[in-house]
Write a protein that holds these residues in place. Sequence first.
Motif, PDB file in Angstrom:
ATOM      1  N   GLN A   6      64.807  21.116  18.391  1.00  0.00           N
ATOM      2  CA  GLN A   6      64.656  22.358  17.613  1.00  0.00           C
ATOM      3  C   GLN A   6      64.763  22.080  16.117  1.00  0.00           C
ATOM      4  OE1 GLN A   6      67.793  24.598  19.520  1.00  0.00           O
ATOM      5  NE2 GLN A   6      66.282  25.968  20.461  1.00  0.00           N
ATOM      6  N   GLU A   7      65.729  21.253  15.728  1.00  0.00           N
ATOM      7  CA  GLU A   7      65.870  20.901  14.319  1.00  0.00           C
ATOM      8  C   GLU A   7      64.674  20.090  13.842  1.00  0.00           C
ATOM      9  OE1 GLU A   7      69.633  19.060  13.497  1.00  0.00           O
ATOM     10  OE2 GLU A   7      70.750  20.758  14.290  1.00  0.00           O
ATOM     11  N   LEU A   8      64.133  19.241  14.710  1.00  0.00           N
ATOM     12  CA  LEU A   8      62.939  18.477  14.373  1.00  0.00           C
ATOM     13  C   LEU A   8      61.792  19.424  14.044  1.00  0.00           C
ATOM     14  CD1 LEU A   8      61.255  15.862  14.186  1.00  0.00           C
ATOM     15  CD2 LEU A   8      60.864  16.090  16.654  1.00  0.00           C
ATOM     16  N   GLU A   9      61.538  20.374  14.915  1.00  0.00           N
ATOM     17  CA  GLU A   9      60.440  21.323  14.695  1.00  0.00           C
ATOM     18  C   GLU A   9      60.673  22.145  13.440  1.00  0.00           C
ATOM     19  OE1 GLU A   9      57.486  21.426  16.168  1.00  0.00           O
ATOM     20  OE2 GLU A   9      58.215  19.666  17.225  1.00  0.00           O
ATOM     21  N   ALA A  10      61.898  22.569  13.206  1.00  0.00           N
ATOM     22  CA  ALA A  10      62.207  23.354  12.006  1.00  0.00           C
ATOM     23  C   ALA A  10      61.976  22.529  10.743  1.00  0.00           C
ATOM     24  CB  ALA A  10      63.650  23.844  12.063  1.00  0.00           C
ATOM     25  N   THR A  11      62.371  21.282  10.764  1.00  0.00           N
ATOM     26  CA  THR A  11      62.182  20.421   9.600  1.00  0.00           C
ATOM     27  C   THR A  11      60.700  20.177   9.350  1.00  0.00           C
ATOM     28  OG1 THR A  11      64.318  19.366   9.997  1.00  0.00           O
ATOM     29  CG2 THR A  11      62.771  18.180   8.574  1.00  0.00           C
ATOM     30  N   LEU A  12      59.947  19.926  10.410  1.00  0.00           N
ATOM     31  CA  LEU A  12      58.504  19.727  10.249  1.00  0.00           C
ATOM     32  C   LEU A  12      57.838  20.984   9.700  1.00  0.00           C
ATOM     33  CD1 LEU A  12      57.746  17.702  13.498  1.00  0.00           C
ATOM     34  CD2 LEU A  12      57.814  16.839  11.141  1.00  0.00           C
ATOM     35  N   ARG A  13      58.301  22.156  10.131  1.00  0.00           N
ATOM     36  CA  ARG A  13      57.752  23.415   9.600  1.00  0.00           C
ATOM     37  C   ARG A  13      58.114  23.605   8.132  1.00  0.00           C
ATOM     38  NH1 ARG A  13      59.434  25.529  14.557  1.00  0.00           N
ATOM     39  NH2 ARG A  13      61.267  26.425  13.565  1.00  0.00           N
ATOM     40  N   ARG A  14      59.278  23.123   7.726  1.00  0.00           N
ATOM     41  CA  ARG A  14      59.709  23.247   6.336  1.00  0.00           C
ATOM     42  C   ARG A  14      58.912  22.329   5.416  1.00  0.00           C
ATOM     43  NH1 ARG A  14      65.333  21.733   5.599  1.00  0.00           N
ATOM     44  NH2 ARG A  14      64.982  22.391   3.457  1.00  0.00           N
ATOM     45  N   ILE A  15      58.466  21.208   5.916  1.00  0.00           N
ATOM     46  CA  ILE A  15      57.730  20.241   5.093  1.00  0.00           C
ATOM     47  C   ILE A  15      56.392  20.815   4.644  1.00  0.00           C
ATOM     48  CG2 ILE A  15      56.506  18.021   5.165  1.00  0.00           C
ATOM     49  CD1 ILE A  15      58.850  16.979   6.908  1.00  0.00           C
ATOM     50  N   ARG A  16      55.703  21.491   5.527  1.00  0.00           N
ATOM     51  CA  ARG A  16      54.343  21.956   5.234  1.00  0.00           C
ATOM     52  C   ARG A  16      54.249  22.846   3.992  1.00  0.00           C
ATOM     53  NH1 ARG A  16      49.831  20.289   4.328  1.00  0.00           N
ATOM     54  NH2 ARG A  16      48.124  21.689   4.702  1.00  0.00           N
ATOM     55  N   PRO A  17      55.133  23.825   3.782  1.00  0.00           N
ATOM     56  CA  PRO A  17      55.014  24.630   2.557  1.00  0.00           C
ATOM     57  C   PRO A  17      55.176  23.814   1.271  1.00  0.00           C
ATOM     58  CG  PRO A  17      56.384  25.762   4.150  1.00  0.00           C
ATOM     59  CD  PRO A  17      56.127  24.390   4.696  1.00  0.00           C
ATOM     60  N   PHE A  18      56.010  22.795   1.310  1.00  0.00           N
ATOM     61  CA  PHE A  18      56.153  21.928   0.144  1.00  0.00           C
ATOM     62  C   PHE A  18      54.844  21.179  -0.114  1.00  0.00           C
ATOM     63  CE2 PHE A  18      60.616  22.525   1.236  1.00  0.00           C
ATOM     64  CZ  PHE A  18      61.191  22.711  -0.004  1.00  0.00           C
ATOM     65  N   GLN A  19      54.224  20.697   0.946  1.00  0.00           N
ATOM     66  CA  GLN A  19      52.937  20.027   0.797  1.00  0.00           C
ATOM     67  C   GLN A  19      51.877  20.979   0.240  1.00  0.00           C
ATOM     68  OE1 GLN A  19      52.581  18.756   4.877  1.00  0.00           O
ATOM     69  NE2 GLN A  19      53.153  16.644   4.378  1.00  0.00           N
ATOM     70  N   LYS A  20      51.874  22.196   0.739  1.00  0.00           N
ATOM     71  CA  LYS A  20      50.904  23.194   0.260  1.00  0.00           C
ATOM     72  C   LYS A  20      51.126  23.492  -1.223  1.00  0.00           C
ATOM     73  CE  LYS A  20      48.296  25.175   3.068  1.00  0.00           C
ATOM     74  NZ  LYS A  20      46.874  24.835   3.192  1.00  0.00           N
ATOM     75  N   GLN A  21      52.381  23.556  -1.636  1.00  0.00           N
ATOM     76  CA  GLN A  21      52.685  23.826  -3.038  1.00  0.00           C
ATOM     77  C   GLN A  21      52.145  22.704  -3.923  1.00  0.00           C
ATOM     78  OE1 GLN A  21      53.987  26.658  -4.222  1.00  0.00           O
ATOM     79  NE2 GLN A  21      53.616  25.894  -6.271  1.00  0.00           N
ATOM     80  N   ILE A  22      52.300  21.467  -3.478  1.00  0.00           N
ATOM     81  CA  ILE A  22      51.773  20.340  -4.253  1.00  0.00           C
ATOM     82  C   ILE A  22      50.252  20.377  -4.277  1.00  0.00           C
ATOM     83  CG2 ILE A  22      51.623  17.823  -4.404  1.00  0.00           C
ATOM     84  CD1 ILE A  22      54.468  17.788  -3.151  1.00  0.00           C
TER      85      ILE A  22
END
Length: 73
Positions: A6-22
């Motif tokens: 669950q923490e893995l999936e949450a962390t992977l979901r958190r990464i994507r918005p940072f990538q989109k911002q860049i």
Amino acid sequence: MVQNAQELEATLRRIRPFQKQIEKLREVETNPQNHRLSAGGFLAEIDRMNLEVRGYLSIHPSELIEQIAEGSR
């Protein structure tokens, strides 16, 4: 560190918005130095989260249980 699926999936979901911002910064920032300065914090956070994901994925589930148990002592 990521400790379960669950923490893995949450962390992977958190990464994507940072990538989109860049990605957005790349589109709108015309000055390369400003881009690097603006993107630096996002990239550092992506790197930190990726290290957590890597740490979790590199450990066999049985070893992870042992580490969690040792950490709670």
